[in-house]
Design a protein around this motif. Sequence first.
Motif, PDB file in Angstrom:
ATOM      1  N   GLU A  98      -2.646   9.276 -11.082  1.00  0.00           N
ATOM      2  CA  GLU A  98      -3.728   9.954 -11.799  1.00  0.00           C
ATOM      3  C   GLU A  98      -3.608  11.472 -11.702  1.00  0.00           C
ATOM      4  O   GLU A  98      -4.117  12.194 -12.565  1.00  0.00           O
ATOM      5  N   LEU A  99      -2.962  11.947 -10.640  1.00  0.00           N
ATOM      6  CA  LEU A  99      -2.757  13.386 -10.453  1.00  0.00           C
ATOM      7  C   LEU A  99      -1.284  13.649 -10.181  1.00  0.00           C
ATOM      8  O   LEU A  99      -0.607  12.850  -9.520  1.00  0.00           O
ATOM      9  N   ASP A 100      -0.788  14.794 -10.689  1.00  0.00           N
ATOM     10  CA  ASP A 100       0.588  15.196 -10.403  1.00  0.00           C
ATOM     11  C   ASP A 100       0.724  15.741  -8.988  1.00  0.00           C
ATOM     12  O   ASP A 100       1.792  15.663  -8.382  1.00  0.00           O
ATOM     13  N   ARG A 101      -0.367  16.316  -8.479  1.00  0.00           N
ATOM     14  CA  ARG A 101      -0.380  16.866  -7.128  1.00  0.00           C
ATOM     15  C   ARG A 101      -1.830  17.054  -6.711  1.00  0.00           C
ATOM     16  O   ARG A 101      -2.735  17.084  -7.553  1.00  0.00           O
ATOM     17  N   PHE A 102      -2.053  17.219  -5.437  1.00  0.00           N
ATOM     18  CA  PHE A 102      -3.395  17.470  -4.918  1.00  0.00           C
ATOM     19  C   PHE A 102      -3.278  18.486  -3.798  1.00  0.00           C
ATOM     20  O   PHE A 102      -2.369  18.408  -2.956  1.00  0.00           O
ATOM     21  N   GLU A 103      -4.207  19.457  -3.775  1.00  0.00           N
ATOM     22  CA  GLU A 103      -4.203  20.483  -2.735  1.00  0.00           C
ATOM     23  C   GLU A 103      -5.626  20.772  -2.292  1.00  0.00           C
ATOM     24  O   GLU A 103      -6.563  20.691  -3.080  1.00  0.00           O
ATOM     25  N   MET A 104      -5.778  21.112  -1.014  1.00  0.00           N
ATOM     26  CA  MET A 104      -7.081  21.506  -0.489  1.00  0.00           C
ATOM     27  C   MET A 104      -6.890  22.254   0.824  1.00  0.00           C
ATOM     28  O   MET A 104      -5.901  22.064   1.531  1.00  0.00           O
ATOM     29  N   ASP A 105      -7.833  23.138   1.122  1.00  0.00           N
ATOM     30  CA  ASP A 105      -7.898  23.798   2.427  1.00  0.00           C
ATOM     31  C   ASP A 105      -8.981  23.114   3.253  1.00  0.00           C
ATOM     32  O   ASP A 105     -10.010  22.695   2.707  1.00  0.00           O
ATOM     33  N   TYR A 106      -8.766  23.045   4.557  1.00  0.00           N
ATOM     34  CA  TYR A 106      -9.760  22.385   5.405  1.00  0.00           C
ATOM     35  C   TYR A 106      -9.662  22.920   6.831  1.00  0.00           C
ATOM     36  O   TYR A 106      -8.606  23.381   7.272  1.00  0.00           O
TER      37      TYR A 106
ATOM     38  N   LEU B 276       2.223  15.262  -2.839  1.00  0.00           N
ATOM     39  CA  LEU B 276       3.133  15.152  -3.982  1.00  0.00           C
ATOM     40  C   LEU B 276       3.621  13.707  -4.095  1.00  0.00           C
ATOM     41  O   LEU B 276       3.845  13.042  -3.082  1.00  0.00           O
ATOM     42  N   PRO B 277       3.795  13.218  -5.309  1.00  0.00           N
ATOM     43  CA  PRO B 277       4.232  11.820  -5.481  1.00  0.00           C
ATOM     44  C   PRO B 277       5.727  11.654  -5.185  1.00  0.00           C
ATOM     45  O   PRO B 277       6.532  12.516  -5.519  1.00  0.00           O
ATOM     46  N   LEU B 278       6.073  10.527  -4.533  1.00  0.00           N
ATOM     47  CA  LEU B 278       7.469  10.169  -4.293  1.00  0.00           C
ATOM     48  C   LEU B 278       7.884   8.956  -5.111  1.00  0.00           C
ATOM     49  O   LEU B 278       9.068   8.653  -5.226  1.00  0.00           O
ATOM     50  N   GLY B 279       6.910   8.230  -5.661  1.00  0.00           N
ATOM     51  CA  GLY B 279       7.216   7.053  -6.458  1.00  0.00           C
ATOM     52  C   GLY B 279       7.514   5.847  -5.576  1.00  0.00           C
ATOM     53  O   GLY B 279       7.185   5.807  -4.386  1.00  0.00           O
ATOM     54  N   GLY B 280       8.117   4.835  -6.151  1.00  0.00           N
ATOM     55  CA  GLY B 280       8.408   3.625  -5.400  1.00  0.00           C
ATOM     56  C   GLY B 280       7.344   2.575  -5.634  1.00  0.00           C
ATOM     57  O   GLY B 280       6.254   2.850  -6.139  1.00  0.00           O
ATOM     58  N   VAL B 281       7.670   1.340  -5.222  1.00  0.00           N
ATOM     59  CA  VAL B 281       6.751   0.226  -5.489  1.00  0.00           C
ATOM     60  C   VAL B 281       5.455   0.355  -4.710  1.00  0.00           C
ATOM     61  O   VAL B 281       4.411  -0.171  -5.115  1.00  0.00           O
ATOM     62  N   ASP B 282       5.491   1.043  -3.553  1.00  0.00           N
ATOM     63  CA  ASP B 282       4.273   1.173  -2.755  1.00  0.00           C
ATOM     64  C   ASP B 282       3.575   2.506  -2.978  1.00  0.00           C
ATOM     65  O   ASP B 282       2.695   2.886  -2.210  1.00  0.00           O
ATOM     66  N   GLY B 283       3.931   3.220  -4.058  1.00  0.00           N
ATOM     67  CA  GLY B 283       3.253   4.461  -4.413  1.00  0.00           C
ATOM     68  C   GLY B 283       3.275   5.497  -3.312  1.00  0.00           C
ATOM     69  O   GLY B 283       2.254   6.113  -2.995  1.00  0.00           O
ATOM     70  N   ARG B 284       4.423   5.713  -2.737  1.00  0.00           N
ATOM     71  CA  ARG B 284       4.518   6.661  -1.625  1.00  0.00           C
ATOM     72  C   ARG B 284       4.254   8.097  -2.080  1.00  0.00           C
ATOM     73  O   ARG B 284       4.596   8.490  -3.189  1.00  0.00           O
ATOM     74  N   VAL B 285       3.656   8.854  -1.148  1.00  0.00           N
ATOM     75  CA  VAL B 285       3.400  10.266  -1.407  1.00  0.00           C
ATOM     76  C   VAL B 285       3.868  11.083  -0.210  1.00  0.00           C
ATOM     77  O   VAL B 285       3.962  10.576   0.912  1.00  0.00           O
ATOM     78  N   LEU B 286       4.182  12.328  -0.474  1.00  0.00           N
ATOM     79  CA  LEU B 286       4.544  13.274   0.572  1.00  0.00           C
ATOM     80  C   LEU B 286       3.301  14.102   0.892  1.00  0.00           C
ATOM     81  O   LEU B 286       2.743  14.748   0.008  1.00  0.00           O
ATOM     82  N   VAL B 287       2.861  14.057   2.152  1.00  0.00           N
ATOM     83  CA  VAL B 287       1.671  14.787   2.587  1.00  0.00           C
ATOM     84  C   VAL B 287       2.115  15.917   3.508  1.00  0.00           C
ATOM     85  O   VAL B 287       2.756  15.667   4.540  1.00  0.00           O
TER      86      VAL B 287
ATOM     87  N   THR C 153      -8.580  11.752   1.340  1.00  0.00           N
ATOM     88  CA  THR C 153      -8.231  10.357   1.048  1.00  0.00           C
ATOM     89  C   THR C 153      -8.240  10.101  -0.453  1.00  0.00           C
ATOM     90  O   THR C 153      -7.329   9.472  -1.008  1.00  0.00           O
ATOM     91  N   ASP C 154      -9.267  10.593  -1.115  1.00  0.00           N
ATOM     92  CA  ASP C 154      -9.364  10.408  -2.564  1.00  0.00           C
ATOM     93  C   ASP C 154      -8.190  11.076  -3.274  1.00  0.00           C
ATOM     94  O   ASP C 154      -7.620  10.515  -4.221  1.00  0.00           O
ATOM     95  N   GLY C 155      -7.802  12.262  -2.806  1.00  0.00           N
ATOM     96  CA  GLY C 155      -6.680  12.960  -3.419  1.00  0.00           C
ATOM     97  C   GLY C 155      -5.376  12.201  -3.255  1.00  0.00           C
ATOM     98  O   GLY C 155      -4.586  12.090  -4.200  1.00  0.00           O
ATOM     99  N   ILE C 156      -5.147  11.680  -2.053  1.00  0.00           N
ATOM    100  CA  ILE C 156      -3.918  10.914  -1.814  1.00  0.00           C
ATOM    101  C   ILE C 156      -3.884   9.676  -2.700  1.00  0.00           C
ATOM    102  O   ILE C 156      -2.851   9.354  -3.322  1.00  0.00           O
ATOM    103  N   GLU C 157      -4.987   8.963  -2.769  1.00  0.00           N
ATOM    104  CA  GLU C 157      -5.036   7.740  -3.573  1.00  0.00           C
ATOM    105  C   GLU C 157      -4.798   8.033  -5.045  1.00  0.00           C
ATOM    106  O   GLU C 157      -4.094   7.287  -5.733  1.00  0.00           O
ATOM    107  N   ARG C 158      -5.325   9.139  -5.543  1.00  0.00           N
ATOM    108  CA  ARG C 158      -5.168   9.457  -6.961  1.00  0.00           C
ATOM    109  C   ARG C 158      -3.739   9.897  -7.286  1.00  0.00           C
ATOM    110  O   ARG C 158      -3.216   9.582  -8.358  1.00  0.00           O
ATOM    111  N   VAL C 159      -3.092  10.612  -6.356  1.00  0.00           N
ATOM    112  CA  VAL C 159      -1.691  10.967  -6.568  1.00  0.00           C
ATOM    113  C   VAL C 159      -0.828   9.709  -6.505  1.00  0.00           C
ATOM    114  O   VAL C 159       0.076   9.513  -7.334  1.00  0.00           O
ATOM    115  N   ALA C 160      -1.100   8.828  -5.530  1.00  0.00           N
ATOM    116  CA  ALA C 160      -0.324   7.590  -5.393  1.00  0.00           C
ATOM    117  C   ALA C 160      -0.466   6.700  -6.624  1.00  0.00           C
ATOM    118  O   ALA C 160       0.473   6.009  -7.021  1.00  0.00           O
ATOM    119  N   ALA C 161      -1.634   6.736  -7.247  1.00  0.00           N
ATOM    120  CA  ALA C 161      -1.882   5.904  -8.429  1.00  0.00           C
ATOM    121  C   ALA C 161      -1.367   6.551  -9.713  1.00  0.00           C
ATOM    122  O   ALA C 161      -1.456   5.956 -10.788  1.00  0.00           O
TER     123      ALA C 161
END
Length: 298
Positions: free
Chosen positions: A93-101, A117-128, A83-91
């Motif tokens: 703060e990060l160009d990308r986020f990766e993790m194993d789980y 990965l960031p997609l941009g847009g007014v709602d800060g969309r990301v590709l997960v 969740t933290d990674g997604i929020e930081r990419v959407a904001a």
Amino acid sequence: TAMAQAQSALAERERHLQQVLDATEDHIAIVARDGEIIDVNAAWRRFMMKSGGAECGGCGVGGNYFSASQPDGEDGAHAVRATDGIERVAAGELDRFEMDYPCHAPDSQHWYHMRVLPLGGVDGRVLVMHTEITGRILAEKALREEIRAREASEHHYRVLVENIPQGVVLQGGDGYIQFVNPAAERILGRTEAQMQALDSASPDWRCIREDGSDFPGDEHPAMEALRTGRTVNNVLMGVYNPGREDYVWIDVDAVPLFDPGEDRPSSVFASFADVTEERALQQALVRSQRLEAVGQLT
């Protein structure tokens, strides 16, 4: 009209994009900054149905990614990190986020690699994207277990070699010594470091045959095993022990070692027993018998 054509072209591109996303085995979702799931691909939908169908409704379009991924325990910690990674990419703060789980089922274990990965847009969309890496993780675990087992086996072997009374020497293909055990140091009267500076051809060994003649280095059992690729057994040789300032007699076996797929030895393993006392006793017995025979003739 131009507007209608543009809308048609846009719809066609979106259809093609959806086809591309549906063709991949990765589980893909488009997620807004607040966690709302905007769109998913076919692999994501299949995973939803496999993981619970209607019970996993919050994982589909219109659901909230953050709310749907808040389990307890260790999985909860992974969810917080994701969740933290997604929020930081959407904001931004990060160009990308990766993790194993891990994401285990009741009857099987699974692991995934997550990329955001960031997609941009007014709602800060990301590709997960979630890619299953179970095969890789299981292979890595198997390799680590094999390494641990090999290390344990090597440790047991080393303990055995370091405590047996026979001398053990490992020589490389060039004849230089790579390893000796404590018994070899004691029998030959040299430290491992001293022996590693010598190869079999070195005159410092001052080796002799049973009849007292010189024993050339290239004819030593280890060198013969390297040259012929065959095991050499029960060779008696005298070696000068500088600590005793005298010769010791050893009974030597040499075994060539081959790398996989090679037909020439890469090294040689030699073991030997100190038979100095046995040889002295045997010679004393022979002298006694000779004297006894002479006495009978007089």
